[in-house]
Design an enzyme around this catalytic site. Structure first.
Site, PDB file in Angstrom:
ATOM      1  N   HIS A 205       0.839  -1.207   0.000  1.00 38.37           N
ATOM      2  CA  HIS A 205       0.000   0.000   0.000  1.00 38.37           C
ATOM      3  C   HIS A 205       0.869   1.249   0.000  1.00 38.37           C
ATOM      4  O   HIS A 205       0.613   2.196  -0.751  1.00 38.37           O
ATOM      5  CB  HIS A 205      -0.924  -0.010   1.219  1.00 38.37           C
ATOM      6  CG  HIS A 205      -1.749   1.235   1.355  1.00 38.37           C
ATOM      7  ND1 HIS A 205      -2.988   1.371   0.768  1.00 38.37           N
ATOM      8  CD2 HIS A 205      -1.507   2.396   2.006  1.00 38.37           C
ATOM      9  CE1 HIS A 205      -3.473   2.569   1.045  1.00 38.37           C
ATOM     10  NE2 HIS A 205      -2.598   3.209   1.801  1.00 38.37           N
ATOM     11  N   GLU A 206       1.903   1.261   0.836  1.00 36.56           N
ATOM     12  CA  GLU A 206       2.778   2.432   0.894  1.00 36.56           C
ATOM     13  C   GLU A 206       3.577   2.587  -0.392  1.00 36.56           C
ATOM     14  O   GLU A 206       3.804   3.714  -0.846  1.00 36.56           O
ATOM     15  CB  GLU A 206       3.709   2.345   2.111  1.00 36.56           C
ATOM     16  CG  GLU A 206       2.986   2.284   3.450  1.00 36.56           C
ATOM     17  CD  GLU A 206       1.934   3.372   3.636  1.00 36.56           C
ATOM     18  OE1 GLU A 206       2.112   4.476   3.058  1.00 36.56           O
ATOM     19  OE2 GLU A 206       0.939   3.125   4.343  1.00 36.56           O
TER      20      GLU A 206
ATOM     21  N   HIS B  58       1.581   4.431  -2.846  1.00 38.50           N
ATOM     22  CA  HIS B  58       1.693   5.893  -2.760  1.00 38.50           C
ATOM     23  C   HIS B  58       2.945   6.392  -3.483  1.00 38.50           C
ATOM     24  O   HIS B  58       2.922   7.448  -4.125  1.00 38.50           O
ATOM     25  CB  HIS B  58       1.736   6.337  -1.299  1.00 38.50           C
ATOM     26  CG  HIS B  58       0.416   6.243  -0.605  1.00 38.50           C
ATOM     27  ND1 HIS B  58      -0.749   6.757  -1.142  1.00 38.50           N
ATOM     28  CD2 HIS B  58       0.071   5.707   0.598  1.00 38.50           C
ATOM     29  CE1 HIS B  58      -1.753   6.535  -0.312  1.00 38.50           C
ATOM     30  NE2 HIS B  58      -1.283   5.898   0.745  1.00 38.50           N
TER      31      HIS B  58
ATOM     32  N   HIS C 241       3.091   8.991  -6.572  1.00 39.18           N
ATOM     33  CA  HIS C 241       3.972  10.158  -6.596  1.00 39.18           C
ATOM     34  C   HIS C 241       4.809  10.177  -7.872  1.00 39.18           C
ATOM     35  O   HIS C 241       4.964  11.223  -8.528  1.00 39.18           O
ATOM     36  CB  HIS C 241       4.886  10.134  -5.364  1.00 39.18           C
ATOM     37  CG  HIS C 241       5.711  11.374  -5.217  1.00 39.18           C
ATOM     38  ND1 HIS C 241       6.964  11.368  -4.647  1.00 39.18           N
ATOM     39  CD2 HIS C 241       5.481  12.666  -5.570  1.00 39.18           C
ATOM     40  CE1 HIS C 241       7.457  12.590  -4.645  1.00 39.18           C
ATOM     41  NE2 HIS C 241       6.571  13.393  -5.201  1.00 39.18           N
TER      42      HIS C 241
END
Length: 225
Positions: free
Chosen positions: A97-98, A101, A105
């Site tokens: 999940h991270e 991100h 980005h």
């Protein structure tokens, strides 16, 4: 107080349920080891390499529990110790999940870019809105109350923007984990449960912010009468 509770009680109940749900689900799947045996840190590294970002984005361990996040300024995926070093379904789910991100980005995903831009304004609005509303009532200034309500509406906007950012990161995580062979098809439902439980906390936070805004609006409308 009764009016406040009428607005906030459903949101408060959902928030408690969401937090309980994420804790229970994370704990449950923390005891389920992934079949391929990758730790959260290893899974994050594999996904970053898969997306050509290994040289740009670091993976670090950070203190705390469920303190995992992606820092776009430092280009760093920070994983809590229970995630960083564990090879559980929970660990690889949160790590992916991270990384989701980080991928957002890298791709300049619109909602994430917008959220990043309004963070300073949102931080100010979150701190200043309620004192300004109270000061407006104290000074009997309807305009000052309105300023406070408008400021808090920016906080609500931040939560509304955050929802698609988080949901999109979770969808990316599931696809990435599967495509990279980090999880098997039999493990996908468990990953979805972990990420869905986490998403519920963001939904609860958004509803809580909306309920607070409606309460502030009711204060403004009745004060105008």
């Amino acid at each position: 107080m009764l009016v406040y509770l009428a607005f906030m009680l459903p949101a408060i109940i959902l928030s408690f349920y969401a937090q309980s749900k994420v804790n229970r689900t994370f704990k449950k799947y923390s005891s389920v080891k992934s079949q391929r045996g990758y730790t959260g840190a290893e899974a994050a590294g594999i996904l970053l390499r898969k997306n050509g970002m290994a040289s740009e984005v670091r993976v670090e361990s950070v203190a705390g529990s469920l303190s995992d996040h992606y820092d776009p300024r430092a280009h760093t995926v920070r994983l809590s110790q229970p995630v960083y070093s564990s090879n559980s379904i929970s660990a690889v789910s949160v790590a992916a999940h991270e990384v989701g991100h980080a991928i957002q980005h890298n791709l300049q995903y619109g909602p994430l870019e917008l959220r990043s831009r309004i963070v300073p304004v949102t931080n100010f609005a979150s701190t200043a809105s309620f004192p300004i509303i109270i000061l407006g009532f104290f000074l009997q200034s309807i305009n000052l109350v309105l300023v406070g309500v408008i400021l808090f509406s920016l906080v609500v906007a931040f939560h509304l923007i955050t929802l698609p950012v988080e949901l999109n990161a979770s969808r990316r995580a599931i696809v990435q984990l599967s495509e990279a062979g980090i999880i098997s098809s039999e493990e996908t439902p468990g990953v979805k449960k972990v990420l869905d439980a986490a998403a519920l906390t963001y939904i609860a936070a958004t509803l809580s912010a909306l309920a607070t805004l409606f309460y502030y609006l009711s204060m403004f409308i009745f004060s105008d009468d």
